[in-house]
Design a protein around this motif. Structure first.
Motif, PDB file in Angstrom:
ATOM      1  N   ARG A  53      48.112  37.137  40.496  1.00 48.70           N
ATOM      2  CA  ARG A  53      47.823  38.489  40.211  1.00 48.70           C
ATOM      3  C   ARG A  53      49.075  39.284  39.632  1.00 48.70           C
ATOM      4  O   ARG A  53      48.996  40.440  39.022  1.00 48.70           O
ATOM      5  N   VAL A  54      50.256  38.545  39.355  1.00 49.44           N
ATOM      6  CA  VAL A  54      51.252  39.299  38.576  1.00 49.44           C
ATOM      7  C   VAL A  54      50.951  38.962  37.272  1.00 49.44           C
ATOM      8  O   VAL A  54      51.421  39.750  36.393  1.00 49.44           O
ATOM      9  N   LEU A  55      50.677  37.553  36.808  1.00 46.42           N
ATOM     10  CA  LEU A  55      50.245  37.247  35.423  1.00 46.42           C
ATOM     11  C   LEU A  55      49.090  37.562  34.940  1.00 46.42           C
ATOM     12  O   LEU A  55      49.129  37.624  33.427  1.00 46.42           O
ATOM     13  N   ALA A  56      47.995  38.168  35.573  1.00 48.22           N
ATOM     14  CA  ALA A  56      46.829  38.297  35.003  1.00 48.22           C
ATOM     15  C   ALA A  56      46.923  39.287  33.883  1.00 48.22           C
ATOM     16  O   ALA A  56      45.963  39.126  32.914  1.00 48.22           O
ATOM     17  N   PRO A  57      47.619  40.360  33.867  1.00 45.97           N
ATOM     18  CA  PRO A  57      47.684  41.280  32.892  1.00 45.97           C
ATOM     19  C   PRO A  57      47.925  40.706  31.496  1.00 45.97           C
ATOM     20  O   PRO A  57      47.521  41.234  30.416  1.00 45.97           O
ATOM     21  N   VAL A  58      48.586  39.547  31.424  1.00 45.40           N
ATOM     22  CA  VAL A  58      49.026  39.169  30.196  1.00 45.40           C
ATOM     23  C   VAL A  58      48.284  37.840  29.816  1.00 45.40           C
ATOM     24  O   VAL A  58      48.411  37.376  28.413  1.00 45.40           O
ATOM     25  N   LEU A  59      47.498  37.510  30.362  1.00 48.23           N
ATOM     26  CA  LEU A  59      46.831  35.998  29.996  1.00 48.23           C
ATOM     27  C   LEU A  59      45.894  36.026  28.908  1.00 48.23           C
ATOM     28  O   LEU A  59      45.827  35.200  28.104  1.00 48.23           O
ATOM     29  N   ARG A  60      45.367  37.313  28.992  1.00 49.43           N
ATOM     30  CA  ARG A  60      44.443  37.105  27.791  1.00 49.43           C
ATOM     31  C   ARG A  60      44.954  37.200  26.467  1.00 49.43           C
ATOM     32  O   ARG A  60      44.704  36.762  25.578  1.00 49.43           O
ATOM     33  N   GLN A  61      46.070  38.028  26.547  1.00 47.77           N
ATOM     34  CA  GLN A  61      47.041  38.162  25.236  1.00 47.77           C
ATOM     35  C   GLN A  61      47.585  36.973  24.889  1.00 47.77           C
ATOM     36  O   GLN A  61      47.824  36.232  23.997  1.00 47.77           O
ATOM     37  N   VAL A  62      48.032  35.971  26.247  1.00 45.23           N
ATOM     38  CA  VAL A  62      48.558  34.545  25.825  1.00 45.23           C
ATOM     39  C   VAL A  62      47.684  33.732  25.201  1.00 45.23           C
ATOM     40  O   VAL A  62      47.989  33.027  24.156  1.00 45.23           O
TER      41      VAL A  62
ATOM     42  N   VAL B 248      35.520  32.634  31.228  1.00 47.30           N
ATOM     43  CA  VAL B 248      36.986  32.293  31.311  1.00 47.30           C
ATOM     44  C   VAL B 248      37.703  33.384  31.160  1.00 47.30           C
ATOM     45  O   VAL B 248      38.770  33.784  31.735  1.00 47.30           O
ATOM     46  N   HIS B 249      37.344  34.439  30.389  1.00 51.00           N
ATOM     47  CA  HIS B 249      38.454  35.567  30.306  1.00 51.00           C
ATOM     48  C   HIS B 249      38.518  36.310  31.865  1.00 51.00           C
ATOM     49  O   HIS B 249      39.470  36.833  32.227  1.00 51.00           O
ATOM     50  N   THR B 250      37.325  36.379  32.310  1.00 50.04           N
ATOM     51  CA  THR B 250      37.077  37.015  33.602  1.00 50.04           C
ATOM     52  C   THR B 250      38.130  36.242  34.589  1.00 50.04           C
ATOM     53  O   THR B 250      39.037  36.955  35.345  1.00 50.04           O
TER      54      THR B 250
END
Length: 334
Positions: free
Chosen positions: A32-41, A79-81
């Motif tokens: 939940r902490v990492l979710a906001p950046v994972l798509r950009q990664v 996958v993005h979801t």
């Protein structure tokens, strides 16, 4: 001389082993902490590999399908979801008789997304994210983000591009440690293949063998590599930027300060395999290992390397800490 011996495959006798450039970050945070950046990664990685003609073609996520699946527009959206949604809070708040409590505690991870390139066989491109179980009191386990590049990427794009990718990912991720360097990649059969690689591993100390389980790294550093990322609080524990710069004097070593109390230690302009038969013992790697020895992952109490004696496994584990082997003249090696 070829800097990356045996290219991507170890001839037709060991087609299930590849030599790759692996970039990995250990993240002391729940999904939940990492979710906001994972798509950009993920998009950052895809942008870099697209420049070399690379692509991800298949995926595996047990929460999408029990089997691997081709990456189509529909499955890409799934996958993005999976990457972007923070599904679970602390497990203590979950009904212990529920399906998800049983599933998560049995498999011991929250999310696992694995995306690969290639068709009949993996081609060396890979994106993997595995998040730890979300407990109210954080454990020493980490979530792990890793990507791979085939050796052909280094040969066509140059190590500068690999360096830029690692730096770009580091800027996005709240890591405790991370690294990039040459690594073995096993498509399957790791335990059976490792005993067949004794001579090659002894000869090329720059090759890393990833541990089968990485989220339980705890406070340790996973070996010494071409690029070595230190985050808080470990950087402060080792003495900070000034301690690194004062203790690391090899001319190929550079120490860069990153944002957020973090550092990057680079051991040369490109990743090297080394070759002990030619006296190439990677002195910059050995100097860093000596400095970081108190914080390096210790040799496990139980030898997990099938086909290796305890002494053989320990010797590889401490290959940058023990005295370097003497150079051996091998005329046939050119």
């Amino acid at each position: 001389m070829n800097k990356y011996p045996l290219l991507q495959h170890f001839s037709t006798t060991l087609p299930r082993v590849q030599l790759v450039l692996r970039i990995v970050f250990y993240l002391p945070h729940d999904h939940r902490v990492l979710a906001p950046v994972l798509r950009q990664v993920l998009n950052t990685y895809l942008g870099f590999i697209a420049a070399s003609g690379g692509a991800l073609t298949s995926g595996y996520d047990p929460d999408i399908s029990e089997d691997s699946f081709p990456l189509t527009p529909d499955t890409w959206e799934e996958v993005h979801t999976e990457l972007e949604k923070a599904r679970f809070g602390p497990l203590e708040d979950m009904d212990q008789d529920s399906f998800w409590f049983w599933t998560l505690t049995k498999r011991n991870y929250d999310t696992w997304v694995l995306l690969k390139g290639g068709h009949s066989e993996p081609d060396g491109y890979e994106f993997s994210f595995e998040s730890r179980i979300p407990w109210r009191e954080p454990t020493s386990e980490h979530s792990v983000l890793s990507v791979k590049l085939p050796i052909s990427f280094l040969e066509t794009q140059g190590p500068e591009k690999a360096f830029a990718l690692a730096r770009s990912l580091a800027e996005l991720l709240p890591f405790s440690t991370g690294h990039a360097g040459l690594s073995l990649s096993f498509t399957r059969g790791r335990s059976k293949l490792l005993p067949l690689l004794k001579e090659q591993l002894s000869r090329h100390p720059g090759w890393h063998v990833p541990p089968p389980l990485t989220w339980g790294l705890g406070p340790w550093i996973d070996d010494v590599h071409w690029l070595n990322f230190l985050g808080p609080p470990l950087l402060e524990t080792v003495g900070g930027i000034q301690a690194l710069r004062s203790h690391l004097s090899h001319p190929e070593t550079t120490v860069q300060e990153l944002t957020g109390g973090r550092a990057l230690i680079s051991l040369g302009a490109e990743p090297l395999a080394g070759d002990t038969k030619r006296g190439e013992t990677l002195p910059a790697y050995r100097e860093l290992a000596r400095f970081l020895e108190p914080w390096l992952l210790p040799f496990p109490h139980v030898n997990t390397w099938d086909g290796y004696t305890d002494d053989e496994a320990r010797l590889w584990w401490r290959r940058f800490l023990e005295g370097p082997p003497e150079k051996i003249s091998v005329p046939r090696d050119g």
